[in-house]
Write an enzyme that holds these catalytic residues in place. Sequence first.
Site, short mmCIF file in Angstrom:
data_model
loop_
_atom_site.label_atom_id
_atom_site.label_comp_id
_atom_site.label_asym_id
_atom_site.label_seq_id
_atom_site.Cartn_x
_atom_site.Cartn_y
_atom_site.Cartn_z
N HIS A 78 0.91 -1.18 -0.03
CA HIS A 78 -0.02 -0.13 -0.12
C HIS A 78 0.92 1.26 0.03
O HIS A 78 0.49 2.31 -0.51
CB HIS A 78 -0.94 -0.05 1.20
CG HIS A 78 -1.95 -1.09 1.26
ND1 HIS A 78 -2.59 -1.53 2.08
CD2 HIS A 78 -2.12 -2.07 0.29
CE1 HIS A 78 -3.41 -2.59 1.88
NE2 HIS A 78 -2.94 -2.85 0.95
N HIS A 235 -9.21 -2.06 -4.96
CA HIS A 235 -8.17 -2.20 -4.07
C HIS A 235 -7.28 -3.08 -4.92
O HIS A 235 -6.04 -3.00 -4.63
CB HIS A 235 -8.66 -2.88 -2.72
CG HIS A 235 -7.44 -3.09 -1.65
ND1 HIS A 235 -7.16 -2.00 -0.93
CD2 HIS A 235 -6.85 -4.18 -1.42
CE1 HIS A 235 -5.77 -2.23 -0.33
NE2 HIS A 235 -5.85 -3.72 -0.67
N ASP A 239 -3.34 -2.73 -5.19
CA ASP A 239 -2.34 -3.63 -4.98
C ASP A 239 -1.50 -3.83 -6.17
O ASP A 239 -0.19 -4.09 -6.03
CB ASP A 239 -3.12 -5.19 -4.55
CG ASP A 239 -3.37 -5.13 -3.14
OD1 ASP A 239 -2.87 -4.38 -2.25
OD2 ASP A 239 -4.46 -6.01 -2.73
N HIS A 262 -0.93 -10.92 -5.20
CA HIS A 262 0.36 -10.52 -4.88
C HIS A 262 1.45 -11.55 -5.39
O HIS A 262 2.20 -11.15 -6.17
CB HIS A 262 0.51 -10.46 -3.42
CG HIS A 262 -0.11 -9.46 -2.58
ND1 HIS A 262 -0.10 -8.03 -3.12
CD2 HIS A 262 -1.01 -9.29 -1.65
CE1 HIS A 262 -1.17 -7.54 -2.20
NE2 HIS A 262 -1.71 -8.24 -1.46
ZN LIG Z 1 -3.94 -4.72 -0.53
#
Ligand SMILES: [Zn+2]
Length: 306
Positions: A78, A235, A239, A262
């Site tokens: 973030h 969001h 990311d 991720h």
């Molecule tokens: Zn996140």
Amino acid sequence: MQTTIRNQVSFNGVGLHSGQPARLTIRPASAGHGIWFTRTDIVDRDPLIPARWDVAEHSPLCTKLVNADGVSLSTVEHVMAALAGCGVHNALIEVSGPEVPILDGSSAPFVRGIVKQGIRMLAEPLFAIEVLKPISVEKGDATATLTPADSLKIDFEIDFADAAIGRQRKSLHMANGTFVRELCDSRTFCRASDVEFMRANGLALGGTMENAVVVDGQEVLSPGGLRHSDEPVRHKMLDALGDLALAGAPILGLYTGFKAGHTLTNMLLRALFADPTAYRIVDCDADCVARLPGVGLHVSDLAAVA
Ligand SMILES: [Zn+2]
């Protein structure tokens, strides 16, 4: 030209997973320095950790960086998104513990701090990473792809069984203040059924109904509901920008993520850099700079931010 933050700025909070108090300070750095983290609580080993794709460890819930001495820092995505989205290319980020503070679960507090201090231009040219051919990775039914484009675009789609999230898709050109206006205040999210499992495994100990959007079926349990009707996909795009920033320079290309996270975005960077014919480092001329995230960002861009 390369940039850094004009003055240092600090943030206090807790780690989302560790629940431990954490203080983070973004300090200015010179041209060519890049983004580095340093753990101020580490005295017996090398505390410096580069914000780079090749030191990211696969972790499903956050992006964790580990240096050669085994010193790690979790949940960097973030603050990385905030720096990339505001167009900050050089900074030294001090963190007092093993995890970046989660603050409100989005990048908005970091963005406010950065914009308030201002951006300083440095007397060195900027490089960018131009994607030359499509590169794709997959894991189960999730995919992440980079394809050639003259600036960074992010196209993301998610599909959750919970009706409060469901299927969401969004596509944005990341130039200028787009990240700040459209993405930076979207919070991390999870399902109520996952919270108990995470806590039993020593995770999400710092999670609250305020710093994460918690959903259960068709209900949003967090007080105040959603900041945007499609906050979850926004969001995921936040990311993705933070994870792509580990490339070490702005990317000129289209990122397409389907149920990606991720691990997959990091696998994508590894696949890109493993193929010398898939990218090239280019000087960012005035035309290129004009299309980068953060260029022309103005305090007024914060007006729409929660
Ligand atoms: Zn996140």
